[in-house]
Design a protein around this motif. Structure first.
Motif, PDB file in Angstrom:
ATOM      1  N   ASN A   1       0.803  -1.219   0.000  1.00  0.00           N
ATOM      2  CA  ASN A   1       0.000   0.000   0.000  1.00  0.00           C
ATOM      3  C   ASN A   1       0.841   1.276   0.000  1.00  0.00           C
ATOM      4  O   ASN A   1       0.435   2.284  -0.567  1.00  0.00           O
ATOM      5  CB  ASN A   1      -0.970   0.009   1.186  1.00  0.00           C
ATOM      6  N   LEU A   2       1.995   1.234   0.638  1.00  0.00           N
ATOM      7  CA  LEU A   2       2.857   2.411   0.679  1.00  0.00           C
ATOM      8  C   LEU A   2       3.890   2.394  -0.444  1.00  0.00           C
ATOM      9  O   LEU A   2       4.618   3.360  -0.621  1.00  0.00           O
ATOM     10  CB  LEU A   2       3.560   2.518   2.042  1.00  0.00           C
ATOM     11  N   ASN A   3       3.946   1.284  -1.151  1.00  0.00           N
ATOM     12  CA  ASN A   3       4.868   1.121  -2.278  1.00  0.00           C
ATOM     13  C   ASN A   3       6.319   1.410  -1.870  1.00  0.00           C
ATOM     14  O   ASN A   3       7.027   2.185  -2.518  1.00  0.00           O
ATOM     15  CB  ASN A   3       4.454   2.013  -3.453  1.00  0.00           C
ATOM     16  N   GLN A   4       6.706   0.799  -0.760  1.00  0.00           N
ATOM     17  CA  GLN A   4       8.078   0.944  -0.296  1.00  0.00           C
ATOM     18  C   GLN A   4       8.446  -0.232   0.595  1.00  0.00           C
ATOM     19  O   GLN A   4       7.572  -0.862   1.185  1.00  0.00           O
ATOM     20  CB  GLN A   4       8.288   2.252   0.471  1.00  0.00           C
ATOM     21  N   LYS A   5       9.727  -0.510   0.679  1.00  0.00           N
ATOM     22  CA  LYS A   5      10.231  -1.568   1.543  1.00  0.00           C
ATOM     23  C   LYS A   5      10.214  -1.061   2.977  1.00  0.00           C
ATOM     24  O   LYS A   5      10.687   0.035   3.260  1.00  0.00           O
ATOM     25  CB  LYS A   5      11.657  -1.946   1.117  1.00  0.00           C
ATOM     26  N   ILE A   6       9.645  -1.851   3.876  1.00  0.00           N
ATOM     27  CA  ILE A   6       9.591  -1.485   5.287  1.00  0.00           C
ATOM     28  C   ILE A   6      10.739  -2.186   6.001  1.00  0.00           C
ATOM     29  O   ILE A   6      10.821  -3.415   6.002  1.00  0.00           O
ATOM     30  CB  ILE A   6       8.242  -1.897   5.929  1.00  0.00           C
ATOM     31  N   ILE A   7      11.613  -1.415   6.610  1.00  0.00           N
ATOM     32  CA  ILE A   7      12.764  -1.982   7.307  1.00  0.00           C
ATOM     33  C   ILE A   7      12.473  -2.150   8.794  1.00  0.00           C
ATOM     34  O   ILE A   7      12.717  -3.199   9.364  1.00  0.00           O
ATOM     35  CB  ILE A   7      14.015  -1.100   7.088  1.00  0.00           C
ATOM     36  N   ASN A   8      11.914  -1.125   9.416  1.00  0.00           N
ATOM     37  CA  ASN A   8      11.648  -1.168  10.855  1.00  0.00           C
ATOM     38  C   ASN A   8      10.165  -0.889  11.112  1.00  0.00           C
ATOM     39  O   ASN A   8       9.732   0.256  11.051  1.00  0.00           O
ATOM     40  CB  ASN A   8      12.527  -0.153  11.587  1.00  0.00           C
ATOM     41  N   VAL A   9       9.416  -1.930  11.420  1.00  0.00           N
ATOM     42  CA  VAL A   9       7.969  -1.770  11.642  1.00  0.00           C
ATOM     43  C   VAL A   9       7.671  -0.978  12.916  1.00  0.00           C
ATOM     44  O   VAL A   9       6.616  -0.368  13.034  1.00  0.00           O
ATOM     45  CB  VAL A   9       7.232  -3.129  11.675  1.00  0.00           C
ATOM     46  N   ASP A  10       8.610  -0.973  13.861  1.00  0.00           N
ATOM     47  CA  ASP A  10       8.387  -0.281  15.137  1.00  0.00           C
ATOM     48  C   ASP A  10       8.291   1.233  14.985  1.00  0.00           C
ATOM     49  O   ASP A  10       7.711   1.904  15.827  1.00  0.00           O
ATOM     50  CB  ASP A  10       9.499  -0.625  16.134  1.00  0.00           C
ATOM     51  N   THR A  11       8.846   1.757  13.909  1.00  0.00           N
ATOM     52  CA  THR A  11       8.805   3.211  13.699  1.00  0.00           C
ATOM     53  C   THR A  11       7.735   3.615  12.685  1.00  0.00           C
ATOM     54  O   THR A  11       7.650   4.778  12.317  1.00  0.00           O
ATOM     55  CB  THR A  11      10.176   3.725  13.206  1.00  0.00           C
ATOM     56  N   LEU A  12       6.924   2.660  12.262  1.00  0.00           N
ATOM     57  CA  LEU A  12       5.903   2.923  11.248  1.00  0.00           C
ATOM     58  C   LEU A  12       4.658   3.521  11.911  1.00  0.00           C
ATOM     59  O   LEU A  12       3.879   2.830  12.562  1.00  0.00           O
ATOM     60  CB  LEU A  12       5.561   1.623  10.520  1.00  0.00           C
ATOM     61  N   VAL A  13       4.509   4.845  11.746  1.00  0.00           N
ATOM     62  CA  VAL A  13       3.431   5.592  12.393  1.00  0.00           C
ATOM     63  C   VAL A  13       2.792   6.529  11.376  1.00  0.00           C
ATOM     64  O   VAL A  13       3.486   7.193  10.603  1.00  0.00           O
ATOM     65  CB  VAL A  13       3.970   6.413  13.592  1.00  0.00           C
ATOM     66  N   PHE A  14       1.449   6.570  11.400  1.00  0.00           N
ATOM     67  CA  PHE A  14       0.704   7.470  10.518  1.00  0.00           C
ATOM     68  C   PHE A  14       1.172   8.903  10.749  1.00  0.00           C
ATOM     69  O   PHE A  14       1.295   9.355  11.871  1.00  0.00           O
ATOM     70  CB  PHE A  14      -0.798   7.345  10.805  1.00  0.00           C
ATOM     71  N   GLY A  15       1.419   9.620   9.657  1.00  0.00           N
ATOM     72  CA  GLY A  15       1.837  11.007   9.756  1.00  0.00           C
ATOM     73  C   GLY A  15       3.346  11.190   9.799  1.00  0.00           C
ATOM     74  O   GLY A  15       3.845  12.239   9.438  1.00  0.00           O
ATOM     75  N   LYS A  16       4.074  10.170  10.252  1.00  0.00           N
ATOM     76  CA  LYS A  16       5.537  10.264  10.286  1.00  0.00           C
ATOM     77  C   LYS A  16       6.146   9.678   9.018  1.00  0.00           C
ATOM     78  O   LYS A  16       7.271   9.995   8.675  1.00  0.00           O
ATOM     79  CB  LYS A  16       6.092   9.556  11.517  1.00  0.00           C
ATOM     80  N   ASN A  17       5.405   8.826   8.348  1.00  0.00           N
ATOM     81  CA  ASN A  17       5.830   8.298   7.061  1.00  0.00           C
ATOM     82  C   ASN A  17       5.114   9.113   5.999  1.00  0.00           C
ATOM     83  O   ASN A  17       3.886   9.149   5.961  1.00  0.00           O
ATOM     84  CB  ASN A  17       5.464   6.812   6.946  1.00  0.00           C
TER      85      ASN A  17
END
Length: 78
Positions: A18-34
């Motif tokens: 959905n974000l069309n990108q590789k996610i390296i650290n799921v712990d930092t994945l927050v709405f508005g910060k990405n």
């Protein structure tokens, strides 16, 4: 019951698609910060999570589920 590690990997795939990108650290994945995770992408992620995990996310909860961790916990507990 779904294994927690299985939830993490399946959820990560949903985010990557959905974000069309590789996610390296799921712990930092927050709405508005990405930068790619905007309100439209948020709804798409929610819909795909509902389909993938066969859960119904309450409309009142959609805005509160604003991080990878919160979404994962929601899936585990519902």
């Amino acid at each position: 019951m779904i294994k927690k590690t299985n939830i993490t990997s399946r959820l990560k795939i949903i985010f990557e698609k959905n974000l069309n990108q590789k996610i390296i650290n799921v712990d930092t994945l927050v709405f508005g910060k990405n930068i790619k995770w905007d309100s439209l992408k948020h709804i798409q992620i929610i819909v795909n999570i509902e389909k993938e995990f066969n859960v119904k996310i309450k409309t009142s909860d959609v805005g509160k589920l604003n991080s990878f961790g919160k979404l994962k916990n929601y899936i585990i507990n519902n």
